[in-house]
Write a protein that holds these residues in place. Sequence first.
Motif, PDB file in Angstrom:
ATOM      1  N   THR A   1     -26.163  -2.991  -3.125  1.00  0.00           N
ATOM      2  CA  THR A   1     -25.953  -1.754  -2.579  1.00  0.00           C
ATOM      3  C   THR A   1     -24.179  -1.775  -3.523  1.00  0.00           C
ATOM      4  O   THR A   1     -24.027  -2.669  -3.661  1.00  0.00           O
ATOM      5  CB  THR A   1     -25.144  -1.734  -1.509  1.00  0.00           C
ATOM      6  OG1 THR A   1     -26.328  -1.560  -0.978  1.00  0.00           O
ATOM      7  CG2 THR A   1     -24.102  -1.203  -0.258  1.00  0.00           C
ATOM      8  N   TRP A   2     -23.595  -0.736  -4.171  1.00  0.00           N
ATOM      9  CA  TRP A   2     -22.121  -0.772  -4.545  1.00  0.00           C
ATOM     10  C   TRP A   2     -21.517   0.071  -3.559  1.00  0.00           C
ATOM     11  O   TRP A   2     -21.240   0.745  -2.567  1.00  0.00           O
ATOM     12  CB  TRP A   2     -22.003   0.318  -5.429  1.00  0.00           C
ATOM     13  CG  TRP A   2     -20.705   0.440  -6.351  1.00  0.00           C
ATOM     14  CD1 TRP A   2     -19.921  -0.677  -6.709  1.00  0.00           C
ATOM     15  CD2 TRP A   2     -20.014   1.706  -6.497  1.00  0.00           C
ATOM     16  NE1 TRP A   2     -19.289  -0.156  -7.515  1.00  0.00           N
ATOM     17  CE2 TRP A   2     -19.284   1.014  -6.848  1.00  0.00           C
ATOM     18  CE3 TRP A   2     -20.299   2.300  -5.580  1.00  0.00           C
ATOM     19  CZ2 TRP A   2     -17.628   2.213  -7.103  1.00  0.00           C
ATOM     20  CZ3 TRP A   2     -18.935   3.742  -5.766  1.00  0.00           C
ATOM     21  CH2 TRP A   2     -18.146   3.825  -6.597  1.00  0.00           C
ATOM     22  N   ARG A   3     -20.571  -0.580  -3.074  1.00  0.00           N
ATOM     23  CA  ARG A   3     -19.482   0.218  -1.941  1.00  0.00           C
ATOM     24  C   ARG A   3     -18.197   0.631  -3.020  1.00  0.00           C
ATOM     25  O   ARG A   3     -17.640  -0.489  -3.762  1.00  0.00           O
ATOM     26  CB  ARG A   3     -19.032  -1.242  -1.386  1.00  0.00           C
ATOM     27  CG  ARG A   3     -18.148  -0.262  -0.124  1.00  0.00           C
ATOM     28  CD  ARG A   3     -17.747  -1.475   1.019  1.00  0.00           C
ATOM     29  NE  ARG A   3     -17.053  -2.966   0.167  1.00  0.00           N
ATOM     30  CZ  ARG A   3     -16.021  -3.388   0.234  1.00  0.00           C
ATOM     31  NH1 ARG A   3     -14.776  -2.282   0.475  1.00  0.00           N
ATOM     32  NH2 ARG A   3     -15.722  -4.689  -0.580  1.00  0.00           N
ATOM     33  N   ASP A   4     -18.027   2.081  -2.247  1.00  0.00           N
ATOM     34  CA  ASP A   4     -16.779   2.452  -3.155  1.00  0.00           C
ATOM     35  C   ASP A   4     -15.242   2.098  -2.041  1.00  0.00           C
ATOM     36  O   ASP A   4     -15.455   2.291  -1.535  1.00  0.00           O
ATOM     37  CB  ASP A   4     -16.960   3.772  -3.107  1.00  0.00           C
ATOM     38  CG  ASP A   4     -15.832   4.602  -3.999  1.00  0.00           C
ATOM     39  OD1 ASP A   4     -14.615   4.064  -3.670  1.00  0.00           O
ATOM     40  OD2 ASP A   4     -15.719   5.584  -4.182  1.00  0.00           O
ATOM     41  N   ALA A   5     -14.164   0.989  -2.797  1.00  0.00           N
ATOM     42  CA  ALA A   5     -12.914   0.471  -1.867  1.00  0.00           C
ATOM     43  C   ALA A   5     -12.146   2.037  -1.268  1.00  0.00           C
ATOM     44  O   ALA A   5     -11.711   1.284  -0.262  1.00  0.00           O
ATOM     45  CB  ALA A   5     -12.489  -0.298  -2.760  1.00  0.00           C
ATOM     46  N   ALA A   6     -12.073   2.874  -1.821  1.00  0.00           N
ATOM     47  CA  ALA A   6     -11.567   3.500  -1.671  1.00  0.00           C
ATOM     48  C   ALA A   6     -11.796   4.276  -0.381  1.00  0.00           C
ATOM     49  O   ALA A   6     -11.288   5.118   0.950  1.00  0.00           O
ATOM     50  CB  ALA A   6     -11.558   4.431  -2.414  1.00  0.00           C
ATOM     51  N   ASN A   7     -13.439   4.917  -0.167  1.00  0.00           N
ATOM     52  CA  ASN A   7     -13.663   5.068   0.850  1.00  0.00           C
ATOM     53  C   ASN A   7     -14.743   4.326   1.838  1.00  0.00           C
ATOM     54  O   ASN A   7     -15.487   5.555   2.696  1.00  0.00           O
ATOM     55  CB  ASN A   7     -13.357   6.888   0.865  1.00  0.00           C
ATOM     56  CG  ASN A   7     -15.038   6.833  -0.151  1.00  0.00           C
ATOM     57  OD1 ASN A   7     -15.793   6.216   0.153  1.00  0.00           O
ATOM     58  ND2 ASN A   7     -15.510   7.792  -0.898  1.00  0.00           N
ATOM     59  N   GLU A   8     -14.613   3.582   1.747  1.00  0.00           N
ATOM     60  CA  GLU A   8     -15.629   2.743   2.438  1.00  0.00           C
ATOM     61  C   GLU A   8     -17.149   2.986   2.391  1.00  0.00           C
ATOM     62  O   GLU A   8     -18.204   3.237   2.759  1.00  0.00           O
ATOM     63  CB  GLU A   8     -15.182   2.297   3.277  1.00  0.00           C
ATOM     64  CG  GLU A   8     -14.491   1.189   3.618  1.00  0.00           C
ATOM     65  CD  GLU A   8     -14.336  -0.406   3.102  1.00  0.00           C
ATOM     66  OE1 GLU A   8     -15.513  -0.831   3.058  1.00  0.00           O
ATOM     67  OE2 GLU A   8     -13.550   0.070   2.244  1.00  0.00           O
ATOM     68  N   SER A   9     -17.838   4.271   1.081  1.00  0.00           N
ATOM     69  CA  SER A   9     -18.829   4.638   1.150  1.00  0.00           C
ATOM     70  C   SER A   9     -19.818   4.033   0.292  1.00  0.00           C
ATOM     71  O   SER A   9     -19.349   3.113  -0.565  1.00  0.00           O
ATOM     72  CB  SER A   9     -19.257   6.148   0.885  1.00  0.00           C
ATOM     73  OG  SER A   9     -18.792   6.206  -0.800  1.00  0.00           O
ATOM     74  N   THR A  10     -20.703   3.204   0.746  1.00  0.00           N
ATOM     75  CA  THR A  10     -21.906   2.529   0.092  1.00  0.00           C
ATOM     76  C   THR A  10     -22.863   3.819  -0.611  1.00  0.00           C
ATOM     77  O   THR A  10     -23.274   4.625  -0.084  1.00  0.00           O
ATOM     78  CB  THR A  10     -22.871   1.405   0.680  1.00  0.00           C
ATOM     79  OG1 THR A  10     -23.430   2.130   1.711  1.00  0.00           O
ATOM     80  CG2 THR A  10     -21.818   0.901   1.434  1.00  0.00           C
ATOM     81  N   HIS A  11     -23.059   3.355  -1.503  1.00  0.00           N
ATOM     82  CA  HIS A  11     -24.707   4.045  -2.585  1.00  0.00           C
ATOM     83  C   HIS A  11     -25.664   2.403  -3.138  1.00  0.00           C
ATOM     84  O   HIS A  11     -24.679   1.911  -3.929  1.00  0.00           O
ATOM     85  CB  HIS A  11     -23.837   4.789  -3.567  1.00  0.00           C
ATOM     86  CG  HIS A  11     -23.515   5.761  -3.735  1.00  0.00           C
ATOM     87  ND1 HIS A  11     -23.279   6.774  -3.134  1.00  0.00           N
ATOM     88  CD2 HIS A  11     -21.281   5.217  -3.056  1.00  0.00           C
ATOM     89  CE1 HIS A  11     -21.986   7.037  -2.708  1.00  0.00           C
ATOM     90  NE2 HIS A  11     -20.821   6.157  -2.662  1.00  0.00           N
ATOM     91  N   PRO A  12     -26.595   2.796  -2.740  1.00  0.00           N
ATOM     92  CA  PRO A  12     -27.984   1.953  -3.450  1.00  0.00           C
ATOM     93  C   PRO A  12     -27.873   1.760  -5.144  1.00  0.00           C
ATOM     94  O   PRO A  12     -27.069   3.090  -5.361  1.00  0.00           O
ATOM     95  CB  PRO A  12     -29.156   2.724  -3.334  1.00  0.00           C
ATOM     96  CG  PRO A  12     -28.835   4.210  -2.651  1.00  0.00           C
ATOM     97  CD  PRO A  12     -27.720   3.871  -2.545  1.00  0.00           C
ATOM     98  N   PHE A  13     -27.571   0.795  -5.838  1.00  0.00           N
ATOM     99  CA  PHE A  13     -27.901   1.000  -7.632  1.00  0.00           C
ATOM    100  C   PHE A  13     -29.242   0.092  -7.841  1.00  0.00           C
ATOM    101  O   PHE A  13     -29.606  -1.084  -6.960  1.00  0.00           O
ATOM    102  CB  PHE A  13     -26.558   0.531  -7.548  1.00  0.00           C
ATOM    103  CG  PHE A  13     -26.627  -1.380  -7.591  1.00  0.00           C
ATOM    104  CD1 PHE A  13     -27.136  -2.295  -8.501  1.00  0.00           C
ATOM    105  CD2 PHE A  13     -25.479  -1.888  -7.108  1.00  0.00           C
ATOM    106  CE1 PHE A  13     -26.923  -3.237  -7.983  1.00  0.00           C
ATOM    107  CE2 PHE A  13     -25.213  -2.871  -6.493  1.00  0.00           C
ATOM    108  CZ  PHE A  13     -26.353  -4.206  -7.562  1.00  0.00           C
ATOM    109  N   VAL A  14     -29.545   0.425  -9.033  1.00  0.00           N
ATOM    110  CA  VAL A  14     -30.564  -0.847 -10.360  1.00  0.00           C
ATOM    111  C   VAL A  14     -29.491  -0.448 -11.250  1.00  0.00           C
ATOM    112  O   VAL A  14     -29.297  -0.168 -11.870  1.00  0.00           O
ATOM    113  CB  VAL A  14     -31.292   0.784 -10.248  1.00  0.00           C
ATOM    114  CG1 VAL A  14     -33.169  -0.519 -10.852  1.00  0.00           C
ATOM    115  CG2 VAL A  14     -32.279   0.391  -8.908  1.00  0.00           C
ATOM    116  N   LEU A  15     -30.017  -2.290 -11.473  1.00  0.00           N
ATOM    117  CA  LEU A  15     -29.168  -2.725 -12.714  1.00  0.00           C
ATOM    118  C   LEU A  15     -30.282  -3.418 -13.325  1.00  0.00           C
ATOM    119  O   LEU A  15     -31.385  -4.003 -13.233  1.00  0.00           O
ATOM    120  CB  LEU A  15     -28.385  -3.612 -11.861  1.00  0.00           C
ATOM    121  CG  LEU A  15     -27.516  -4.386 -13.384  1.00  0.00           C
ATOM    122  CD1 LEU A  15     -26.707  -3.616 -13.739  1.00  0.00           C
ATOM    123  CD2 LEU A  15     -26.302  -5.501 -12.954  1.00  0.00           C
TER     124      LEU A  15
END
Length: 158
Positions: free
Chosen positions: A134-148
């Motif tokens: 999970t990647w969390r955007d610090a500006a709005n606290e939204s979370t997004h799944p990621f694959v690296l």
Amino acid sequence: MKAVIAALFVGTACVLAGCATGPVGGSGGGDANCPADARELPLQSLYGRWDARFDDLPAVATVQLGKHPDYEGVRGTITRNTGNPPKASVSQLAGDVDDEGALSIDESKDGRAISGVWSGKLQAGSCGREFRGTWRDAANESTHPFVLRKTGGPEGKP
């Protein structure tokens, strides 16, 4: 010291067994020679070029990681919108593998404030070449799944 030697042994065994080209993520079986946890990976296996995808979208960001100069971890960059150079953005990254075995990375757009936080787990059978989390955007606290996914060595070579 024993943990470092064991990690180096596991990483070497993985390379010798050819599991770096083996199944990637979630196939169920995995390779017995592949590390089951990121804590078993040598830090150097994180160095190099990676593709990052967010929210299962086709757009790919490019991540480049190398040795952190100040502590036992990684430092690098992420370039988003690589297919559209005028709109491309580059952010700085710094992180390590935490005590629970998660790849933890702080992201900064300006080099001072944290703009995003990554937390991902090594995928079984990927031999250190795929993390999901999970990647969390610090500006709005939204979370997004990621694959690296690892695409190249320290110099960008496969």
